[in-house]
Design an enzyme around this catalytic site. Structure first.
Site, mmCIF file in Angstrom:
data_model
loop_
_atom_site.group_PDB
_atom_site.id
_atom_site.type_symbol
_atom_site.label_atom_id
_atom_site.label_comp_id
_atom_site.label_asym_id
_atom_site.label_seq_id
_atom_site.Cartn_x
_atom_site.Cartn_y
_atom_site.Cartn_z
ATOM 1 N N LYS A 3 0.836 -1.198 0.000
ATOM 2 C CA LYS A 3 0.000 0.000 0.000
ATOM 3 C C LYS A 3 0.873 1.251 0.000
ATOM 4 C CE LYS A 3 -4.044 -1.881 0.052
ATOM 5 N NZ LYS A 3 -4.346 -2.144 -1.356
ATOM 6 N N CYS A 4 0.411 2.283 -0.677
ATOM 7 C CA CYS A 4 1.122 3.559 -0.624
ATOM 8 C C CYS A 4 1.124 4.024 0.825
ATOM 9 C CB CYS A 4 0.448 4.592 -1.531
ATOM 10 S SG CYS A 4 0.998 4.377 -3.255
ATOM 11 N N PRO A 5 2.198 4.632 1.305
ATOM 12 C CA PRO A 5 3.328 5.168 0.532
ATOM 13 C C PRO A 5 4.503 4.210 0.363
ATOM 14 C CG PRO A 5 3.541 5.896 2.783
ATOM 15 C CD PRO A 5 2.288 5.021 2.722
#
Length: 78
Positions: free
Chosen positions: A15-17
């Site tokens: 998942k970002c970041p």
């Protein structure tokens, strides 16, 4: 056909970041002018990676669709 990246960072399922952090930590591994790719399937990567490139003055080259997610190609400018 986009230029082949010298280095690909596999961030599918992250998942970002996280993909951005991985990119920031490894972009120095390729010579200036070369392309690095980040593979990611988090929808946020579509906006986060080009935004990071603008912020860090790196060149966002292309988003290449993959079977799962995309490969985001970035050219190191400095």
């Amino acid at each position: 056909m986009p230029e082949q990246p010298l280095l690909t960072i596999e961030a599918i399922g992250r998942k970002c970041p996280i993909p951005i952090i991985m990119l920031a930590g490894r972009i120095q591994e390729v010579p200036i002018g070369s392309v690095i790719a980040v593979t990611a399937d988090d929808p946020a990567a579509k906006t986060d990676i080009p935004s990071w490139c603008r912020m860090k003055m790196q060149e966002f080259v292309a988003e290449v669709p993959l079977a799962r997610g995309s490969a985001f190609h970035i050219r190191r400018t400095y």
